[in-house]
Design an enzyme around this catalytic site. Structure first.
Site, PDB file in Angstrom:
ATOM      1  N   TYR A 249       0.833  -1.207   0.000  1.00  0.00           N
ATOM      2  CA  TYR A 249       0.000   0.000   0.000  1.00  0.00           C
ATOM      3  C   TYR A 249       0.863   1.251   0.000  1.00  0.00           C
ATOM      4  O   TYR A 249       1.697   1.447   0.884  1.00  0.00           O
ATOM      5  CB  TYR A 249      -0.953   0.016   1.205  1.00  0.00           C
ATOM      6  CG  TYR A 249      -2.124  -0.931   1.062  1.00  0.00           C
ATOM      7  CD1 TYR A 249      -2.261  -1.732  -0.070  1.00  0.00           C
ATOM      8  CD2 TYR A 249      -3.094  -1.031   2.047  1.00  0.00           C
ATOM      9  CE1 TYR A 249      -3.333  -2.604  -0.201  1.00  0.00           C
ATOM     10  CE2 TYR A 249      -4.170  -1.901   1.924  1.00  0.00           C
ATOM     11  CZ  TYR A 249      -4.279  -2.678   0.803  1.00  0.00           C
ATOM     12  OH  TYR A 249      -5.343  -3.537   0.669  1.00  0.00           O
ATOM     13  N   GLY A 250       0.599   2.074  -0.984  1.00  0.00           N
ATOM     14  CA  GLY A 250       1.433   3.238  -1.238  1.00  0.00           C
ATOM     15  C   GLY A 250       1.803   3.176  -2.697  1.00  0.00           C
ATOM     16  O   GLY A 250       1.687   2.134  -3.329  1.00  0.00           O
TER      17      GLY A 250
END
Length: 324
Positions: free
Chosen positions: A54-55
């Site tokens: 995530y990112g």
């Protein structure tokens, strides 16, 4: 001795915390996200779902780092109930048991604490079945070493789920959770794949991700109105025209209950005995999500929503990694 995992009725998904591409994240949002975190925990929403992917780009792992910081700085009620669930990506270069153990240790480093629930982000069964065994061995090892309190899966269908369950049972490793895309616009994993039945049979909790179908079910967007930016906008253009039966049913129940459409859609997931994990980027969104708790739809309302769900021509696109 393993500590027992306890899950809140609803969780909070943190995919948007660090994701520029789909959700337009930037660092200036961090203090708002911290307020979201604090509000959730103080209202008993203590399960936070994240992932080591995530990112976007150099921000990969950003969601975990933020969660780690927010957990450390939080001083209110329910602090000891905070449960961080992370999903480890089945990257093509992760090929060994050790690569999963290492990945989980890196997540723990970003969090500044152990991961509570470690999950396999997706199965490689659809495209590289040979890769999966070693990765699952790594998950089992994390549990055996006491580095995590529980192990879960994500995007697994019934056949694959039973296969993993059998493998893990031989080692005495229970599967705590299975995460699938589940909402009024994505009933497929439950109605067609029947994963809920198998979870019930095996004592696995079902986590519903995208319970608001990326925002389609909030009623904030209409065919004529403004669409969100980027990829979500394209998806909404395709989905919205076919979703009217569900949206009008949600609207009707929301009005009679004095709730919002999102709250009704989330409450429906809870009534189906799943743990929805809607995302929240603002305090307003978090407040709205929390408003799905503390009351319940009646059986007629659930039946109406079920009927509307089956009458929709356009369903959410299933995750490409979802297995049978």
């Amino acid at each position: 001795m393993h500590q027992q995992l306890v899950f809140s009725t609803m969780g909070c998904g943190t995919w948007a915390w660090g994701n520029r591409l789909l959700w337009g994240y930037d660092e200036s949002m961090d203090s708002q996200l911290q307020a979201v975190f604090n509000l959730c925990v103080s209202n008993g929403v203590t399960l936070f779902d994240t992932g080591d992917s995530y990112g976007t780009g150099r921000l990969n792992g950003r969601s975990e780092s933020l969660l780690g910081r927010f957990t450390r700085e939080y001083q209110g009620v329910n602090k000891e109930d905070i449960c961080i669930a992370t999903k480890l990506a089945a990257y093509p270069w992760r090929l060994t048991r050790q690569s999963m153990v290492k990945a989980c240790k890196s997540s723990a480093q970003r969090l500044g604490r152990n991961v509570d629930l470690v999950q396999m982000h997706w199965s490689t069964a659809n495209y590289a079945p040979w890769q999966e065994k070693a990765l699952l061995d790594g998950l089992a090892e994390l549990y055996e070493q006491g580095l995590v309190k529980g192990v879960g899966l994500s995007n697994y269908g019934p056949k694959r789920l039973q296969w993993v369950h059998k493998k893990f049972a031989e080692r005495g490793v229970p599967i705590a959770t299975l995460q699938v895309q589940y909402s009024l616009l994505s009933t497929y994993p439950v109605t067609q794949l029947k994963v809920k039945d198998i979870c019930d049979e095996l004592g696995i909790k079902l986590i519903a991700y995208s319970p608001l179908a990326l925002g389609v079910l909030t009623g904030k967007y209409s065919e004529k109105g403004s669409f969100p930016k980027g990829i979500r906008g394209l998806l909404f253009r395709q989905l919205l025209p076919g979703t009217q039966p569900i949206l009008s049913c949600l609207r009707e129940i929301a009005q009679s209950r004095n709730k919002t459409m999102s709250q009704v859609a989330l409450n429906w997931c809870i009534c189906k005995e799943t743990i929805p994990i809607p995302g929240a980027k603002t305090v307003e969104q978090a407040k709205e999500n929390i408003g799905a708790l503390g009351w319940q739809l009646d059986s007629n309302e659930i039946a109406e929503l079920d009927r509307a769900a089956t009458s929709v021509d356009k369903k959410m696109v299933q995750n490409i990694f979802q297995t049978k």
